[in-house]
Design a protein around this motif. Structure first.
Motif, mmCIF file in Angstrom:
data_model
loop_
_atom_site.group_PDB
_atom_site.id
_atom_site.type_symbol
_atom_site.label_atom_id
_atom_site.label_comp_id
_atom_site.label_asym_id
_atom_site.label_seq_id
_atom_site.Cartn_x
_atom_site.Cartn_y
_atom_site.Cartn_z
ATOM 1 N N ILE A 40 4.126 -1.069 13.329
ATOM 2 C CA ILE A 40 5.078 -1.983 12.703
ATOM 3 C C ILE A 40 6.467 -1.658 13.225
ATOM 4 O O ILE A 40 6.933 -0.528 13.092
ATOM 5 N N ARG A 41 7.102 -2.637 13.820
ATOM 6 C CA ARG A 41 8.492 -2.470 14.282
ATOM 7 C C ARG A 41 9.411 -3.091 13.242
ATOM 8 O O ARG A 41 9.098 -4.119 12.646
ATOM 9 N N ALA A 42 10.549 -2.444 13.045
ATOM 10 C CA ALA A 42 11.506 -2.930 12.052
ATOM 11 C C ALA A 42 12.922 -2.559 12.477
ATOM 12 O O ALA A 42 13.119 -1.695 13.335
ATOM 13 N N THR A 43 13.878 -3.224 11.868
ATOM 14 C CA THR A 43 15.281 -2.852 12.027
ATOM 15 C C THR A 43 15.780 -2.349 10.683
ATOM 16 O O THR A 43 15.338 -2.807 9.635
ATOM 17 N N ALA A 44 16.706 -1.404 10.734
ATOM 18 C CA ALA A 44 17.185 -0.745 9.517
ATOM 19 C C ALA A 44 18.591 -1.213 9.154
ATOM 20 O O ALA A 44 19.403 -1.515 10.025
ATOM 21 N N ARG A 45 18.835 -1.226 7.842
ATOM 22 C CA ARG A 45 20.171 -1.507 7.313
ATOM 23 C C ARG A 45 20.372 -0.587 6.117
ATOM 24 O O ARG A 45 19.576 -0.573 5.179
ATOM 25 N N ARG A 46 21.462 0.214 6.164
ATOM 26 C CA ARG A 46 21.732 1.152 5.066
ATOM 27 C C ARG A 46 22.155 0.386 3.822
ATOM 28 O O ARG A 46 22.936 -0.562 3.886
ATOM 29 N N LEU A 47 21.634 0.814 2.688
ATOM 30 C CA LEU A 47 22.034 0.252 1.404
ATOM 31 C C LEU A 47 23.167 1.105 0.849
ATOM 32 O O LEU A 47 23.062 2.331 0.815
ATOM 33 N N THR A 48 24.225 0.479 0.444
ATOM 34 C CA THR A 48 25.370 1.221 -0.094
ATOM 35 C C THR A 48 25.214 1.399 -1.595
ATOM 36 O O THR A 48 24.495 0.661 -2.261
ATOM 37 N N GLY A 49 25.898 2.387 -2.114
ATOM 38 C CA GLY A 49 25.899 2.627 -3.556
ATOM 39 C C GLY A 49 24.596 3.172 -4.092
ATOM 40 O O GLY A 49 24.231 2.887 -5.229
ATOM 41 N N ALA A 50 23.876 3.965 -3.300
ATOM 42 C CA ALA A 50 22.620 4.546 -3.770
ATOM 43 C C ALA A 50 22.903 5.467 -4.954
ATOM 44 O O ALA A 50 23.866 6.228 -4.959
ATOM 45 N N ALA A 51 22.060 5.378 -5.961
ATOM 46 C CA ALA A 51 22.254 6.147 -7.189
ATOM 47 C C ALA A 51 21.910 7.622 -7.016
ATOM 48 O O ALA A 51 22.365 8.448 -7.784
ATOM 49 N N MET A 52 21.118 7.927 -6.035
ATOM 50 C CA MET A 52 20.690 9.309 -5.848
ATOM 51 C C MET A 52 21.299 9.868 -4.576
ATOM 52 O O MET A 52 21.983 9.181 -3.832
ATOM 53 N N VAL A 53 21.007 11.118 -4.282
ATOM 54 C CA VAL A 53 21.560 11.794 -3.128
ATOM 55 C C VAL A 53 20.959 11.260 -1.819
ATOM 56 O O VAL A 53 21.550 11.382 -0.766
ATOM 57 N N TRP A 54 19.810 10.629 -1.859
ATOM 58 C CA TRP A 54 19.134 10.122 -0.671
ATOM 59 C C TRP A 54 19.915 8.987 -0.020
ATOM 60 O O TRP A 54 20.624 8.248 -0.684
ATOM 61 N N ALA A 55 19.740 8.826 1.282
ATOM 62 C CA ALA A 55 20.248 7.649 1.998
ATOM 63 C C ALA A 55 19.145 6.596 1.932
ATOM 64 O O ALA A 55 18.002 6.870 2.280
ATOM 65 N N HIS A 56 19.480 5.424 1.447
ATOM 66 C CA HIS A 56 18.497 4.355 1.272
ATOM 67 C C HIS A 56 18.700 3.296 2.342
ATOM 68 O O HIS A 56 19.832 2.901 2.628
ATOM 69 N N PHE A 57 17.585 2.825 2.912
ATOM 70 C CA PHE A 57 17.630 1.812 3.962
ATOM 71 C C PHE A 57 16.618 0.723 3.667
ATOM 72 O O PHE A 57 15.518 1.005 3.183
ATOM 73 N N ASP A 58 17.001 -0.507 3.986
ATOM 74 C CA ASP A 58 16.045 -1.604 4.047
ATOM 75 C C ASP A 58 15.542 -1.669 5.469
ATOM 76 O O ASP A 58 16.336 -1.562 6.419
ATOM 77 N N LEU A 59 14.252 -1.814 5.633
ATOM 78 C CA LEU A 59 13.649 -1.993 6.945
ATOM 79 C C LEU A 59 13.079 -3.407 6.987
ATOM 80 O O LEU A 59 12.176 -3.730 6.221
ATOM 81 N N THR A 60 13.623 -4.239 7.857
ATOM 82 C CA THR A 60 13.132 -5.603 8.011
ATOM 83 C C THR A 60 12.126 -5.620 9.153
ATOM 84 O O THR A 60 12.463 -5.262 10.289
ATOM 85 N N ILE A 61 10.920 -6.019 8.857
ATOM 86 C CA ILE A 61 9.850 -6.025 9.853
ATOM 87 C C ILE A 61 10.123 -7.101 10.892
ATOM 88 O O ILE A 61 10.375 -8.262 10.550
ATOM 89 N N THR A 62 10.076 -6.704 12.162
ATOM 90 C CA THR A 62 10.260 -7.651 13.257
ATOM 91 C C THR A 62 8.950 -7.945 13.975
ATOM 92 O O THR A 62 8.814 -8.990 14.605
ATOM 93 N N SER A 63 7.995 -7.031 13.914
ATOM 94 C CA SER A 63 6.671 -7.286 14.485
ATOM 95 C C SER A 63 5.669 -6.334 13.860
ATOM 96 O O SER A 63 6.021 -5.255 13.386
ATOM 97 N N ALA A 64 4.426 -6.764 13.867
ATOM 98 C CA ALA A 64 3.333 -5.939 13.359
ATOM 99 C C ALA A 64 2.094 -6.272 14.177
ATOM 100 O O ALA A 64 1.841 -7.434 14.482
ATOM 101 N N ARG A 65 1.382 -5.220 14.543
ATOM 102 C CA ARG A 65 0.135 -5.438 15.268
ATOM 103 C C ARG A 65 -0.783 -4.257 15.017
ATOM 104 O O ARG A 65 -0.352 -3.199 14.561
ATOM 105 N N ILE A 66 -2.038 -4.467 15.340
ATOM 106 C CA ILE A 66 -3.021 -3.399 15.250
ATOM 107 C C ILE A 66 -3.139 -2.801 16.643
ATOM 108 O O ILE A 66 -3.287 -3.530 17.630
ATOM 109 N N ALA A 67 -3.044 -1.495 16.734
ATOM 110 C CA ALA A 67 -3.084 -0.813 18.032
ATOM 111 C C ALA A 67 -4.473 -0.922 18.623
ATOM 112 O O ALA A 67 -5.473 -0.741 17.920
#
Length: 159
Positions: A87-114
């Motif tokens: 699965i290929r995706a592009t990432a975008r950081r989410l701002t204002g995360a409530a916890m110490v972790w860095a949160h990202f949305d991953l938008t799927i650009t392609s998916a295939r079975i190897a």
């Protein structure tokens, strides 16, 4: 988006099942001038939000978080017997995360079975931001073959 609805749905189910069964999903990122980096999000750190959107939490000062901040493509390798989903995706950081972790949305650009015995070619060599993918979602030129023995073993163990 390069994936049939059936492949995409199967890939998303593979992620959900791997998380529920605590099977690892392998996330590969890379820098423009360095080797690929491997990250294995713990159960619960990678979630399916909807039909094309995933959410991942990463330690904020990790090299993976820095790679995701660059917005370059991400590869998720999801073993789901008898198949392995790429699965290929592009990432975008989410701002204002409530916890110490860095949160990202991953938008799927392609998916295939190897296919058996193949490697995810687009991630064996860094894709430069100036290279545009062709219609099939692969970079022009088809990528390079794996050259490192370590990379070959990693791909074989995941297949």
């Amino acid at each position: 988006m390069t994936a049939s609805p059936d492949v995409l749905a199967t890939s998303l189910n593979a992620i959900k099942n791997s998380q529920a069964r605590q099977r690892p999903v392998i996330m590969i990122t890379y820098t423009a001038d360095g080797p690929p980096r491997v990250c294995v999000p713990d159960a619960g750190e990678l979630r399916v939000i909807d039909g094309r959107l995933l959410h991942v939490a990463i330690w904020p000062d990790s090299p993976t978080a820095a790679d995701l901040d660059r917005g370059l493509p991400v590869l998720l390798i999801v073993p789901a017997s008898p198949d392995v989903h790429l699965i290929r995706a592009t990432a975008r950081r989410l701002t204002g995360a409530a916890m110490v972790w860095a949160h990202f949305d991953l938008t799927i650009t392609s998916a295939r079975i190897a296919a058996r015995g193949t490697a995810p070619a687009p991630f064996t060599q860094p894709v430069r931001p100036s290279e545009q993918p062709d219609v099939g979602g692969e970079p022009a030129g088809g990528g390079e073959l794996l050259t490192s023995v370590r990379q070959k073993r990693l791909v074989r163990s995941l297949s």
